[in-house]
Design an enzyme around this catalytic site. Structure first.
Site, PDB file in Angstrom:
ATOM      1  N   CYS A 127     101.038  40.553 -15.418  1.00 20.47           N
ATOM      2  CA  CYS A 127     100.905  40.445 -13.901  1.00 20.47           C
ATOM      3  C   CYS A 127      99.698  41.245 -13.499  1.00 20.47           C
ATOM      4  O   CYS A 127      99.251  40.910 -12.323  1.00 20.47           O
ATOM      5  CB  CYS A 127     102.067  41.364 -13.233  1.00 20.47           C
ATOM      6  N   TYR A 175     112.223  56.689  10.139  1.00 17.09           N
ATOM      7  CA  TYR A 175     111.219  56.474  11.003  1.00 17.09           C
ATOM      8  C   TYR A 175     110.241  57.710  11.296  1.00 17.09           C
ATOM      9  O   TYR A 175     110.689  58.695  11.394  1.00 17.09           O
ATOM     10  CB  TYR A 175     111.928  56.427  12.362  1.00 17.09           C
ATOM     11  N   TRP A 204     112.257  51.010  16.282  1.00 20.41           N
ATOM     12  CA  TRP A 204     112.905  50.073  15.784  1.00 20.41           C
ATOM     13  C   TRP A 204     112.043  49.565  14.407  1.00 20.41           C
ATOM     14  O   TRP A 204     111.084  48.893  14.679  1.00 20.41           O
ATOM     15  CB  TRP A 204     113.369  48.984  16.529  1.00 20.41           C
ATOM     16  N   ARG A 252     118.850  42.280  13.905  1.00 21.65           N
ATOM     17  CA  ARG A 252     119.447  42.055  15.141  1.00 21.65           C
ATOM     18  C   ARG A 252     119.136  40.800  15.661  1.00 21.65           C
ATOM     19  O   ARG A 252     120.191  40.264  16.155  1.00 21.65           O
ATOM     20  CB  ARG A 252     118.870  43.272  16.049  1.00 21.65           C
TER      21      ARG A 252
END
Length: 466
Positions: free
Chosen positions: A47, A432, A440, A448
């Site tokens: 890779c 966060y 969010w 959502r």
């Protein structure tokens, strides 16, 4: 007491992980281990080859995980330039061709691991055997391409195929300062992505200065007076080239196994049980790119040639050979790549795969940013989610963005692995802070939106029609 002999065919990820695991569990006094490889290197990162060619990795030695001498210290004998060309399962004997001497010789075994990997797909067109035309599958291939670019004054590179290796090689050539063209028969690059996401990749590739000809089939390689490649032909045009790379993907390298009567599956890979024992022979094991495995979402057989799977499968085989017990549980099709600053990732099923599996689904496309919008370095990120109708089970996801985008796919791969719904994903307690994500996270926003689509679809099914 005579020692049992384990022979490994293919001294890379799957085979050498199996050898190492078997050695950990059984000492040299009870198990002799010999590994064969037709190449000049063992246990390396294939890779990493495009990044070495492009100059981001400065030494070929950095790609080698363990040297032959290091394996020897662990009582594992690695024989390079030795290719298994025949296999007699009844007699327990391999026919081995020595590429240095040109001679063949027999090698007996008690247990056998097939880690023969994969081979590049070569189109049935004129000129693919010309000098200057390369596949990029082994470290030997990488050395040849790097030498052609560094030493022969190449200015123009043409990559045939817009898959992962094709785009990674295009990036390598861009970083080398070459004029780069990618020719792809598919409508957009990275055909494992859905068309709407693939279109985003195509736009980004062109923005990097790479010429992209999608929907064009290569019809031939034009050669010069000395038999060297000088151009790539399609039905629409001729593209001048000093170096040509075939990035059309790979197929399982199973000729040795097939000719010996080892069972081959519908994908062209060797069929094994969950312990990585071949379905047809109890003392023969297989691991890596030569193997067929099972997709956990669709429950269908697949061939997914990635080093991650090869190492896991090799570990499972080695544990079992060494007297332990382990199983390989299948895959969900997680993959990630980068083309310069563009990051691309996918996991689970795309729309076409879901349809082939007979699954009904809804899909959504969500745009967000990788960090808080006010924080320096925030970049756009697009996430596509595919959820099963009614249940909301997450079936697949695809991500396109810049720094900080692609590794978010791991959250979604984990969710698919455990059978989570998009509603459950939308409630995950993800980290966060402004340097890392908006309040969010893009994954939560996408989940959502996907759950909203599932609910809307359910309501539509139950809404009385006038």
């Amino acid at each position: 007491m005579s020692r049992e002999r384990l022979v490994v065919v293919g001294a890379d990820a799957g085979g050498m992980t199996a050898a190492s695991q078997a050695r950990r569990r059984r000492g040299a006094d009870s198990l002799e281990i010999i590994a064969l490889d037709r190449g000049r290197h063992a246990s390396y990162s294939a890779c990493g080859i495009p990044y070495w060619i492009g100059g981001l990795v400065h030494s070929v030695d950095a790609l080698v995980a363990r040297t032959v001498d290091e394996f020897r210290k662990r009582d594992i004998e690695v024989r390079l330039r030795q290719e298994a060309v025949g296999l007699d399962l009844d007699a327990g004997v391999l026919t081995v061709h020595d590429h240095e001497t040109g001679q063949d010789h027999p090698l007996s075994f008690d247990q056998l691991v097939l880690g023969t990997g994969a081979v590049p797909v070569r189109p049935d067109i004129a000129g693919t055997d010309a000098s200057g035309v390369y596949g990029v599958q082994t470290l030997d291939d990488g050395e040849a391409v790097r030498a052609a670019v560094a030493g022969n004054g190449a200015r123009r590179a043409v990559v045939v195929g817009g898959g992962y290796i094709g785009l990674e090689m295009a990036e390598a050539f861009v970083q080398r300062g070459l004029e780069v063209t990618v020719v792809d028969a598919a409508p957009q690059p990275l055909s494992t992505l859905d068309p709407d996401v693939g279109a985003l990749v195509a736009d980004a590739v062109r923005a990097l200065g790479i010429t992209l000809h999608s929907g064009e089939q290569v019809t031939g390689i034009r050669t010069g007076a000395a038999g060297e490649a000088i151009g790539v032909l399609t039905a629409e045009r001729e593209i001048p080239a000093d170096v040509v790379v075939l990035g059309l993907g790979v197929r399982p390298n199973t000729a040795l196994a097939r000719d010996a009567g080892v069972k081959i599956g519908v994908t062209g890979g060797i069929v094994t049980d969950m312990r990585m024992r071949t379905a047809s022979h109890g003392n023969v094991w297989a691991a890596g790119d030569c193997v067929q495995t099972m997709n956990r979402v669709s429950s269908q057989p697949v061939h997914v040639p990635l080093g991650t799977h090869a190492n896991k499968q090799g570990r499972v085989a080695g544990i079992n050979i060494g007297g332990g017990y382990a199983t390989f549980p299948g895959v969900v099709g997680t993959a990630v790549t980068r083309v310069c600053s563009l990051e691309v990732a996918r996991t689970g099923l795309g729309e076409a795969e879901a349809e082939r599996a007979g699954l009904r689904y809804v899909s959504t496309l969500t745009e967000s940013t990788t960090r808080a919008g006010y924080f320096p370095g925030a970049r756009p990120i697009t996430i596509k989610m595919i959820a099963e109708k009614r249940s909301g089970r997450l079936l697949g996801a695809q991500i396109v963005g810049e720094e900080g985008a692609a590794k978010r796919i791991d959250v979604l791969a984990t969710a698919i692995w455990t059978g989570m719904t998009v509603e459950e994903v939308s409630g995950l307690d993800l980290s966060y802070a402004p340097p890392f994500a908006p309040v969010w996270d893009p994954v939560l926003i996408a989940a959502r939106k996907s759950w909203d689509a599932v609910e809307l679809d359910v309501r539509a099914d139950y809404t009385p029609q006038p």
